[in-house]
Each structure stands twice: as structure tokens, then as C-alpha cells.
Design a protein around this motif. Sequence first.
Motif, short mmCIF file in Angstrom:
data_model
loop_
_atom_site.label_atom_id
_atom_site.label_comp_id
_atom_site.label_asym_id
_atom_site.label_seq_id
_atom_site.Cartn_x
_atom_site.Cartn_y
_atom_site.Cartn_z
N SER A 379 0.94 -1.15 0.13
CA SER A 379 -0.05 0.14 0.20
C SER A 379 1.03 1.43 -0.08
O SER A 379 0.44 2.26 -0.47
CB SER A 379 -1.06 0.12 1.19
N LEU A 380 1.82 1.27 0.89
CA LEU A 380 2.87 2.42 0.86
C LEU A 380 3.61 2.53 -0.52
O LEU A 380 3.62 3.74 -0.97
CB LEU A 380 3.90 2.00 1.75
N ILE A 381 4.09 1.55 -1.24
CA ILE A 381 4.49 1.59 -2.58
C ILE A 381 3.33 2.42 -3.57
O ILE A 381 3.84 3.12 -4.28
CB ILE A 381 5.05 0.18 -3.07
N GLU A 382 2.18 1.78 -3.18
CA GLU A 382 1.29 2.33 -4.33
C GLU A 382 1.16 3.94 -4.12
O GLU A 382 0.79 4.76 -5.10
CB GLU A 382 -0.37 1.80 -4.01
N ASP A 383 1.19 4.27 -2.72
CA ASP A 383 1.02 5.70 -2.32
C ASP A 383 1.86 6.43 -3.10
O ASP A 383 1.66 7.52 -3.52
CB ASP A 383 0.69 5.94 -0.96
N LEU A 384 3.15 5.90 -2.99
CA LEU A 384 4.33 6.72 -3.32
C LEU A 384 4.38 6.84 -4.78
O LEU A 384 4.66 7.76 -5.58
CB LEU A 384 5.45 6.08 -3.02
N LEU A 385 3.77 5.84 -5.40
CA LEU A 385 3.79 5.72 -7.25
C LEU A 385 2.71 6.77 -7.51
O LEU A 385 2.75 7.40 -8.59
CB LEU A 385 3.27 4.35 -7.55
N ALA A 386 1.48 7.02 -6.62
CA ALA A 386 0.65 8.02 -7.18
C ALA A 386 1.21 9.26 -7.32
O ALA A 386 0.64 9.95 -8.14
CB ALA A 386 -0.44 7.67 -6.05
N ARG A 387 2.41 9.62 -6.64
CA ARG A 387 2.79 10.99 -6.72
C ARG A 387 4.38 10.79 -7.04
O ARG A 387 5.21 11.78 -6.72
CB ARG A 387 2.53 11.72 -5.60
N GLU A 388 4.54 9.86 -7.88
CA GLU A 388 5.88 9.55 -8.06
C GLU A 388 6.54 10.93 -9.06
O GLU A 388 5.91 11.52 -10.04
CB GLU A 388 6.07 8.44 -9.06
N ARG A 389 7.68 11.18 -8.61
CA ARG A 389 8.57 12.04 -9.32
C ARG A 389 9.90 11.31 -9.60
O ARG A 389 10.70 11.18 -8.76
CB ARG A 389 8.79 13.29 -8.43
#
Length: 407
Positions: A379-389
Motif C-alpha cells: 500500500s505504501l509503494i502504491e501511495d508513493l507511485l501515485a505521486r511519483e517524481r
Amino acid sequence: MAIRRDALAARREALGFTQETLAQALGVELSTTGRWERGTLTPQPWRRPDLAKLLKVSLDELDILLNPPQTMAAGRSSATRREVMVDAALLAGLIASEHMLGTHSEEPLRQQATLVSASAGVTDLHRKYQAARYGDVARRLPEVNAAVDALVAGGPARQRREALGLQCSVAIVAAKLATKAGDGEAGWAAAERAREAAESAEDTFGLAAAAYQRACALLRAGDSENAEQIAVSAAAGLRGQDPQSATWRGALTLISSVIAARRNDFAAARERLDHADELARWLGADDNIGWTAFGPTNVLIHRTSVAVALNDPRGTLATAEQLDITALPVGLNGRQAQFHLDSAWAHAQLVEDPQAVIHLLETERVAPELVRANPNARSLIEDLLARERRRDVPALRGLALRTGVAA
């Protein structure tokens, strides 16, 4: 060249001793027991009767544990550490049976050897679990469980209590594995099997371990009220002033602190953490009695987990800064991974994505199976991907691909 005495170490661990508690029981320095197991020092003859008594072996059996044949311990370069441990333990069991029975009949020898090798098998499961090698544990568990059940059902009567202790211990592994996989119902069933075996063996610390796993299973299933009641009650029932009692009281107090935090009871969580810290300081070191990893460092790890449960990212990182994760005993990959996962969550909450990814990569390094299977990590990786830079966190995409979060 010194020959490691892995079967001696396995026997010690199977009976719940650490190197430190065995040294205390014998009145020797901690470094002495470690040197015995590394093969750089041999117990003096006058020490051996007491050592054999504590390890519940005959002097003949102890002699084999202290002098493993080089063809087993050193000559087989392709053998795994577990294979060496089992070979030495089997041979020790054979000699002990011949000595006690005065016979070379195959069936009694097989039974005695199986009990000792089963202890090594259960120890191996616990080590693999703590190393976060969950796939290996799942593959090996049915075989070890069947061997232990056979010992309880048909082994020598004089060894029944020890066999029941092994049955409790292998059920604890099954409970941990099921709960880790998110199956609270299966975790509860395994923990109940552990409790029944511990009751039959009249094993106080086996009952404590079963209570801990029952609480974990209920917590996974969403029944935090009963989980907390079990943990608090079991901790209160341990009144001994010895390292094992303190360890289990501390471990149960830590899980109850996490439960309190999840119901937003900060005062109860802090009080329990402080009590666990007192017990850990009394023990004086990070240890692994009963496969708990309980000690000062583990208390700090739980402080970070409590801060996560209370949705306090700054508190999580403030506690994490006090941690020296290398102070944990070798092989506790799962505990190290939890520290990095909690730290990653805290940085992500503060939108410090590069730091979050660094901790996730450390989680993957020490426990790749955990980061792939843990729903919080995914879930944490998904959240980070959603705002990926990508320029800021170039490693995130590869991590997401490896863990199956991104296609």
C-alpha cells in the motif's frame, strides 16, 4: 582447525537456553559458552556433568556433541549447516540410546535419534522464520510437524514431555506463518494447538508463547478487545524473577502496548512500553529467549510501531533515531524489516519520498519476501507511485515492478 559444534547449539536452543542463560546456569563467562559452540574451547571435565544435566543428555551424548566427526562437521563442504546439525544430533542420539539400553536394536535407536533431530528441525524452522524466509518455512513445516506428532503419539514414554514441548514449538511457527500471511483463523487454530500441547507438557513458557500467538491471531482477525485481554492476563500470570519469565512478560506487554495504541489509548500504550523497557533493562541485553528477540532494541522497535499506530510520523522518526538496529542478534531480519517499514511510512506521511524509498529498499534487502507479501508495504509503494517524481525517486519504479505493485 576448530570445528563448529552446531548440534550443541541446536540442543541448547531447543531447550530454551541462550548462550547467556546457559552460562549463568553453569557459572561461567558468556564468552565461554560461545567458544564451546564455535569449537575454539572445550568444557573442562568437571564442567561436563552439569552441562549434560542442563542439556538433558548423557555424558556419552555430550561427548559426541563436543567432538563431531570431521567427516560430518568439516569434510562435507557441500553440506548445509542444518544437515551438519542433524547428522551430529542423530549420531549423538544413537550413542545415548546404546548406552542407556545396552542394545543395538534398530527401533529404540531410531526413536531416540528422531527426538534429537526433530529438535534441530524445529530450531531450523524458527531461525528461518526470524530470517523472513517464509517460503522455506512453509515448505519445511509439514515434514517437521509430522515428525513431531509421530513422536508425541508413539515415542518413548520417558520423552513424552519433551516431545510435547516440540509440538508446542512447531505449532507456534505455524501460527506465526498463518498470521503473517493474514489468515487470523488459521493462526488461532495453530496457537490453540500450541496451548494444548503446552498444557499437556505443563510448560509455563509454552503457554506464554501460545497466548502471544493467540493475541496476534485475534488482532489480525480484528478482535482487538479479546487479543488485549489474553496478552494482559498472560503477562500478569508470569511472576518469576528469572530471564525467561521477564522475557515473556516483556513480549506480552509489548503486544498489548501495540493493541492499546490501535484503540488510541496513548496513556496505556506508553505505560506498557515503559514497563517492557524496565524488564529489558533488567535483562541487560538484546537476546532471543524463546525466539522472542526481546530486549532494549526490540522495545524501541515497538515504540516506533506504537507511534505508527497512533498516526504520529514525527514521533516514529524521533524514536527511530535512537535505534541501533545492528544491536539485534544476527538473523532477526523480520524485526529489522519492520523498523525500516515503519520509518518508510513516517517519511511518506511527511512527503519525504526519497527517504521513504531508501527505507523500503532496505526492507527489501533484509527481507525480500516480507516486502512482497506485506499489505502495508504494498500500500505504501502504491501511495508513493501515485505521486511519483522519477527524478527524485528513480529507484521507486524498479521496486514497484519487483514487488508486483506495478506491471
